[in-house]
Design a protein around this motif. Structure first.
Motif, PDB file in Angstrom:
ATOM      1  N   LEU A   1       0.852  -1.189   0.000  1.00 29.42           N
ATOM      2  CA  LEU A   1       0.000   0.000   0.000  1.00 29.42           C
ATOM      3  C   LEU A   1       0.888   1.240   0.000  1.00 29.42           C
ATOM      4  CD1 LEU A   1      -2.893   1.096   0.123  1.00 29.42           C
ATOM      5  CD2 LEU A   1      -2.754   0.955   2.589  1.00 29.42           C
ATOM      6  N   ASP A   2       1.024   1.874  -1.161  1.00 27.76           N
ATOM      7  CA  ASP A   2       1.831   3.088  -1.299  1.00 27.76           C
ATOM      8  C   ASP A   2       0.962   4.321  -1.518  1.00 27.76           C
ATOM      9  OD1 ASP A   2       4.250   1.776  -1.040  1.00 27.76           O
ATOM     10  OD2 ASP A   2       4.486   1.456  -3.179  1.00 27.76           O
ATOM     11  N   SER A   3      -0.297   4.251  -1.133  1.00 26.79           N
ATOM     12  CA  SER A   3      -1.215   5.363  -1.354  1.00 26.79           C
ATOM     13  C   SER A   3      -0.837   6.568  -0.496  1.00 26.79           C
ATOM     14  CB  SER A   3      -2.643   4.946  -1.010  1.00 26.79           C
ATOM     15  OG  SER A   3      -3.046   3.890  -1.844  1.00 26.79           O
ATOM     16  N   TYR A   4      -1.128   7.735  -1.026  1.00 26.61           N
ATOM     17  CA  TYR A   4      -0.914   8.965  -0.275  1.00 26.61           C
ATOM     18  C   TYR A   4      -1.951   9.976  -0.737  1.00 26.61           C
ATOM     19  CZ  TYR A   4       1.199  10.750  -4.540  1.00 26.61           C
ATOM     20  OH  TYR A   4       1.398  11.140  -5.826  1.00 26.61           O
ATOM     21  N   ASP A   5      -2.173  10.997   0.061  1.00 28.55           N
ATOM     22  CA  ASP A   5      -3.103  12.053  -0.289  1.00 28.55           C
ATOM     23  C   ASP A   5      -2.312  13.229  -0.846  1.00 28.55           C
ATOM     24  OD1 ASP A   5      -4.590  14.718   0.711  1.00 28.55           O
ATOM     25  OD2 ASP A   5      -6.052  13.147   0.266  1.00 28.55           O
ATOM     26  N   PRO A   6      -2.636  13.695  -2.059  1.00 25.42           N
ATOM     27  CA  PRO A   6      -1.862  14.793  -2.644  1.00 25.42           C
ATOM     28  C   PRO A   6      -1.970  16.100  -1.853  1.00 25.42           C
ATOM     29  CG  PRO A   6      -3.710  14.202  -4.058  1.00 25.42           C
ATOM     30  CD  PRO A   6      -3.669  13.202  -2.959  1.00 25.42           C
ATOM     31  N   ASP A   7      -3.004  16.228  -1.019  1.00 26.84           N
ATOM     32  CA  ASP A   7      -3.150  17.421  -0.180  1.00 26.84           C
ATOM     33  C   ASP A   7      -2.359  17.325   1.113  1.00 26.84           C
ATOM     34  OD1 ASP A   7      -4.970  18.465  -2.036  1.00 26.84           O
ATOM     35  OD2 ASP A   7      -6.661  17.521  -1.029  1.00 26.84           O
ATOM     36  N   GLY A   8      -1.778  16.170   1.369  1.00 29.49           N
ATOM     37  CA  GLY A   8      -0.992  15.996   2.580  1.00 29.49           C
ATOM     38  C   GLY A   8      -1.761  15.426   3.756  1.00 29.49           C
ATOM     39  N   ASP A   9      -3.059  15.173   3.586  1.00 29.19           N
ATOM     40  CA  ASP A   9      -3.833  14.545   4.662  1.00 29.19           C
ATOM     41  C   ASP A   9      -3.411  13.085   4.782  1.00 29.19           C
ATOM     42  OD1 ASP A   9      -5.378  16.893   4.977  1.00 29.19           O
ATOM     43  OD2 ASP A   9      -6.711  16.262   3.365  1.00 29.19           O
ATOM     44  N   GLY A  10      -3.447  12.563   5.968  1.00 28.80           N
ATOM     45  CA  GLY A  10      -3.100  11.160   6.159  1.00 28.80           C
ATOM     46  C   GLY A  10      -4.194  10.233   5.672  1.00 28.80           C
ATOM     47  N   ILE A  11      -3.824   9.022   5.321  1.00 30.00           N
ATOM     48  CA  ILE A  11      -4.792   7.991   4.944  1.00 30.00           C
ATOM     49  C   ILE A  11      -5.284   7.350   6.242  1.00 30.00           C
ATOM     50  CG2 ILE A  11      -5.137   5.825   3.706  1.00 30.00           C
ATOM     51  CD1 ILE A  11      -4.566   8.240   1.880  1.00 30.00           C
TER      52      ILE A  11
END
Length: 69
Positions: free
Chosen positions: A5-15
């Motif tokens: 799982l390498d997902s990230y939020d482009p706005d910087g919010d945590g998953i």
């Protein structure tokens, strides 16, 4: 096989949550298996689904009834 799982939020919010469909630790039948992932950020917004097809072919090493974790 494993999942990463390498997902990230482009706005910087945590998953904070994720939802998988079709994910299995082992596949016991040949063919195409579709895996879908959606993630939720800290503001409660869900991502668009990411879909991948896993193709299994070749002889089975173990059957479902003989498999042990």
């Amino acid at each position: 096989m494993g999942y990463r799982l390498d997902s990230y939020d482009p706005d910087g919010d945590g998953i904070v949550d994720w939802a998988w469909e079709g994910m299995a630790p082992r596949y016991f039948s040949n063919g195409d298996h579709t895996v879908v992932l959606k993630v939720k950020d800290g503001r409660g917004a869900w991502s668009a689904p990411f879909q991948m097809t896993v193709t299994i072919d070749g002889p089975a090493y173990q059957g479902r009834t003989s498999y042990r974790c």
